[in-house]
Write a protein that holds these residues in place. Structure first.
Motif, PDB file in Angstrom:
ATOM      1  N   ILE A 167     -25.970  27.631 -11.224  1.00  0.00           N
ATOM      2  CA  ILE A 167     -25.071  27.701  -9.978  1.00  0.00           C
ATOM      3  C   ILE A 167     -25.914  27.071  -8.905  1.00  0.00           C
ATOM      4  O   ILE A 167     -26.949  27.477  -8.539  1.00  0.00           O
ATOM      5  CB  ILE A 167     -24.564  28.722  -9.673  1.00  0.00           C
ATOM      6  N   LYS A 168     -25.353  26.164  -8.147  1.00  0.00           N
ATOM      7  CA  LYS A 168     -25.937  25.411  -7.116  1.00  0.00           C
ATOM      8  C   LYS A 168     -26.222  26.392  -5.848  1.00  0.00           C
ATOM      9  O   LYS A 168     -25.438  27.080  -5.437  1.00  0.00           O
ATOM     10  CB  LYS A 168     -24.801  24.331  -6.530  1.00  0.00           C
ATOM     11  N   GLY A 169     -27.646  26.319  -5.677  1.00  0.00           N
ATOM     12  CA  GLY A 169     -28.107  27.121  -4.612  1.00  0.00           C
ATOM     13  C   GLY A 169     -28.752  28.424  -5.224  1.00  0.00           C
ATOM     14  O   GLY A 169     -29.344  29.139  -4.459  1.00  0.00           O
ATOM     15  N   LEU A 170     -28.143  28.665  -6.412  1.00  0.00           N
ATOM     16  CA  LEU A 170     -28.803  30.000  -6.973  1.00  0.00           C
ATOM     17  C   LEU A 170     -29.880  29.691  -8.072  1.00  0.00           C
ATOM     18  O   LEU A 170     -29.825  29.013  -8.780  1.00  0.00           O
ATOM     19  CB  LEU A 170     -27.622  30.777  -7.689  1.00  0.00           C
ATOM     20  N   GLU A 207     -26.341  26.198   4.478  1.00  0.00           N
ATOM     21  CA  GLU A 207     -27.270  25.266   4.601  1.00  0.00           C
ATOM     22  C   GLU A 207     -28.410  25.826   5.642  1.00  0.00           C
ATOM     23  O   GLU A 207     -29.573  25.406   5.428  1.00  0.00           O
ATOM     24  CB  GLU A 207     -26.856  23.980   5.499  1.00  0.00           C
ATOM     25  N   GLN A 208     -28.027  26.862   6.283  1.00  0.00           N
ATOM     26  CA  GLN A 208     -29.035  27.379   7.407  1.00  0.00           C
ATOM     27  C   GLN A 208     -29.586  28.943   6.752  1.00  0.00           C
ATOM     28  O   GLN A 208     -30.675  29.336   7.194  1.00  0.00           O
ATOM     29  CB  GLN A 208     -28.141  27.857   8.680  1.00  0.00           C
ATOM     30  N   PHE A 209     -28.931  29.467   6.006  1.00  0.00           N
ATOM     31  CA  PHE A 209     -29.204  30.802   5.497  1.00  0.00           C
ATOM     32  C   PHE A 209     -29.718  30.974   4.023  1.00  0.00           C
ATOM     33  O   PHE A 209     -28.889  30.483   3.173  1.00  0.00           O
ATOM     34  CB  PHE A 209     -28.331  31.732   5.853  1.00  0.00           C
ATOM     35  N   LYS A 210     -30.843  31.561   3.813  1.00  0.00           N
ATOM     36  CA  LYS A 210     -31.358  31.590   2.361  1.00  0.00           C
ATOM     37  C   LYS A 210     -31.783  33.018   2.448  1.00  0.00           C
ATOM     38  O   LYS A 210     -32.657  33.782   3.166  1.00  0.00           O
ATOM     39  CB  LYS A 210     -32.464  30.937   1.897  1.00  0.00           C
ATOM     40  N   ALA A 211     -31.767  33.796   1.044  1.00  0.00           N
ATOM     41  CA  ALA A 211     -32.242  35.177   0.932  1.00  0.00           C
ATOM     42  C   ALA A 211     -33.009  35.046  -0.630  1.00  0.00           C
ATOM     43  O   ALA A 211     -32.402  34.337  -1.452  1.00  0.00           O
ATOM     44  CB  ALA A 211     -31.420  36.031   1.286  1.00  0.00           C
ATOM     45  N   ALA A 212     -33.907  36.157  -0.730  1.00  0.00           N
ATOM     46  CA  ALA A 212     -34.510  36.335  -2.121  1.00  0.00           C
ATOM     47  C   ALA A 212     -34.596  37.908  -2.247  1.00  0.00           C
ATOM     48  O   ALA A 212     -34.925  38.566  -1.268  1.00  0.00           O
ATOM     49  CB  ALA A 212     -35.673  35.613  -2.205  1.00  0.00           C
ATOM     50  N   ASN A 230     -34.112  34.055   5.305  1.00  0.00           N
ATOM     51  CA  ASN A 230     -34.381  33.175   6.320  1.00  0.00           C
ATOM     52  C   ASN A 230     -33.341  32.463   7.053  1.00  0.00           C
ATOM     53  O   ASN A 230     -32.425  31.923   6.098  1.00  0.00           O
ATOM     54  CB  ASN A 230     -35.332  31.941   5.484  1.00  0.00           C
ATOM     55  N   TYR A 231     -33.292  32.302   8.309  1.00  0.00           N
ATOM     56  CA  TYR A 231     -32.099  31.694   8.839  1.00  0.00           C
ATOM     57  C   TYR A 231     -32.583  30.613   9.909  1.00  0.00           C
ATOM     58  O   TYR A 231     -33.419  30.917  10.694  1.00  0.00           O
ATOM     59  CB  TYR A 231     -31.310  32.884   9.623  1.00  0.00           C
ATOM     60  N   VAL A 232     -32.032  29.400   9.861  1.00  0.00           N
ATOM     61  CA  VAL A 232     -32.663  28.216  10.831  1.00  0.00           C
ATOM     62  C   VAL A 232     -31.112  28.090  11.603  1.00  0.00           C
ATOM     63  O   VAL A 232     -30.138  27.767  11.226  1.00  0.00           O
ATOM     64  CB  VAL A 232     -32.813  27.017   9.844  1.00  0.00           C
ATOM     65  N   PHE A 233     -31.478  28.152  13.055  1.00  0.00           N
ATOM     66  CA  PHE A 233     -30.726  27.858  13.971  1.00  0.00           C
ATOM     67  C   PHE A 233     -30.769  26.563  14.627  1.00  0.00           C
ATOM     68  O   PHE A 233     -31.608  26.227  15.419  1.00  0.00           O
ATOM     69  CB  PHE A 233     -30.834  28.892  15.142  1.00  0.00           C
ATOM     70  N   PRO A 234     -29.814  25.669  14.374  1.00  0.00           N
ATOM     71  CA  PRO A 234     -30.042  24.175  14.766  1.00  0.00           C
ATOM     72  C   PRO A 234     -29.722  24.032  16.322  1.00  0.00           C
ATOM     73  O   PRO A 234     -28.706  24.924  16.628  1.00  0.00           O
ATOM     74  CB  PRO A 234     -28.926  23.433  14.148  1.00  0.00           C
ATOM     75  N   ILE A 235     -30.512  23.761  17.262  1.00  0.00           N
ATOM     76  CA  ILE A 235     -30.407  23.904  18.609  1.00  0.00           C
ATOM     77  C   ILE A 235     -29.870  22.265  19.078  1.00  0.00           C
ATOM     78  O   ILE A 235     -29.012  22.151  19.997  1.00  0.00           O
ATOM     79  CB  ILE A 235     -31.681  24.229  19.399  1.00  0.00           C
TER      80      ILE A 235
END
Length: 428
Positions: A167-170, A207-212, A230-235
């Motif tokens: 599955i894409k992303g998994l 696109e911004q949030f990943k977990a494991a 992990n979360y990326v906030f585009p500014i």
């Protein structure tokens, strides 16, 4: 009406199937997708210890060859991976080699480090759709079993690993390894590992949030769990803020506690790092905290039980404040201020600089509490961008570590210098 419903169900099934990956269908063949790479590595580490401990230094030249075949075509693809390692000791000895922390060349029964060492390994792999089963000698990169490649030669493990990306992303991983090859010694089972089972996975939610989430069980030693978010906030166009949380929970087996002389069996350690990037600059603020009743703090790595090593790989510490010191003592709290600079913006692509200051306190040992340590870390790295030496990298790293007298049972003060020159060659 019935035909319409059947068509809708078929369309739904087709859409779901297309959402799944199928890497095997894209296989070009065993030979056509194969690659052979050689990494030439010249590495030097010098540790100038304080408080009367003898200084240590090791220098060596290594050649690391890795071959990876493609998969045969068909429903189930078959392939082979192999590696060959050779290292030559370049320093003059004089009692400074064979250092446990540096570990380029293990000391033999005579007390002297080997002049050179060589070893190799191979694994067979099978792929169905986008799920791969690999059996044999491997270099796993998982949060609970992460081989060490930060010295002259890498570690390796022998066992079975299943990796699924249907599955894409998994990504899902499950494995069992029964031998550990020490980076500084010859032989497939020089690490003394009985077995380690690993299970877990990671998912890219957006696109911004990943977990494991991962877990491992080292036979007769410990059980470990790991979590990451992990979360990326585009500014703005060239600005972002990244929050990265990592945590481990470790439970030592009673037999290991008795054998290693540890006191207590439980540890929890976590770190939260915030990194703000603006153009070529990055600024990091991180906090890390260790709790529990084990005097080993957070245990990881391989080989020496009397030093809290447990057999799960020298890089199995995905925490923010891990440099020369890991700031992982019993009850330790640590804070980091870090800065990074990419010189590409200033006309020197491939050159980067990182500096960090980390301070830890509240360290507990068998004789005291409230101990402290602090480290200043600096690193320059340059990667050649073009020409005959393209991708050759030079890394210069230094650390200044100072440990209070109260913490001397846990760690020791010193100055460390590392110089690594890596030259990757793609044979085919």
């Amino acid at each position: 009406m019935l035909n319409k419903r059947i068509s809708l169900i078929a369309l739904g099934m087709l859409s779901a199937t297309q959402a799944l990956a199928d890497d095997q269908s894209q296989s070009k063949g065993f030979v056509e997708d194969s690659s052979l790479k050689v990494l030439l590595r010249n590495a030097y580490i010098n540790r100038d210890y304080k408080d009367g401990r003898a200084d240590k230094a090791e220098w060596g030249q290594a050649a690391i060859g890795t071959y990876s075949s493609g998969f045969t075509q068909g429903t189930v693809g078959v392939g082979v991976d192999a590696f060959g390692l050779y290292a030559l000791r370049l320093d003059g000895g004089k009692g400074r080699t064979g250092a446990q922390g540096i570990d380029f060349f293990k000391k033999g029964d005579s007390g002297n480090a080997a002049d050179d060492l060589s070893k190799g390994g191979a694994a067979v792999k099978f792929r169905l759709s986008s799920t791969t089963l690999t059996y044999g000698d491997q270099m796993p990169v998982l949060p609970v079993l992460n081989y060490d490649n930060s010295r002259l030669l890498p570690e390796s493990y022998t066992g079975t690993l299943i990796t699924s990306r249907e599955i894409k992303g998994l990504e899902l991983n499950a494995g069992r390894f029964t031998a550990e090859s020490r980076k500084s010694a010859e032989g497939r089972d020089s690490g003394g590992l009985k077995s380690i089972n690993v299970l877990g996975g990671s998912y890219q939610f957006t696109e911004q949030f990943k977990a494991a989430l991962y877990a491992s069980d080292v036979e007769d030693v410990l059980k470990k769990q790991y979590v990451n978010a992990n979360y990326v906030f585009p500014i703005d166009k060239d600005q972002s803020l990244t929050l990265d949380f990592n945590g481990y929970r470790t439970k030592l087996d009673d037999s290991y506690v008795r054998e290693s002389g540890a006191t207590g069996d439980d540890n929890k350690i976590w770190s939260l790092a915030a990194t703000f990037v603006t153009g070529p600059h990055s600024f990091t603020l991180a906090h890390q905290r260790s709790t529990g009743d084990s005097n080993l703090g957070y245990p990881y790595g391989g080989y020496q039980k009397d030093q809290g090593r447990v057999g799960d790989g020298g890089n199995t510490i995905l925490l923010a404040n891990s440099y020369w010191s890991d700031f992982n003592a019993e009850d330790e709290r640590s804070w980091q201020l870090g800065y990074g600079l990419d010189f590409g913006t200033f006309g020197v692509p491939g050159l980067s600089y990182n500096v960090a200051y980390v301070r830890g306190d509240n360290i507990t040992t068998s004789t005291s509490d409230g101990g402290t340590e602090r480290e200043i870390f600096n690193q320059f790295k340059y990667v050649v961008q073009s020409g005959p030496a393209k991708d050759l990298s030079v890394k210069l790293r230094s650390s200044i570590l100072r440990v209070s007298q109260k913490s001397s049972e846990y760690n020791v003060s010193g100055n460390e210098v590392r110089v690594f020159v890596d030259y990757p060659i793609n044979v085919f």
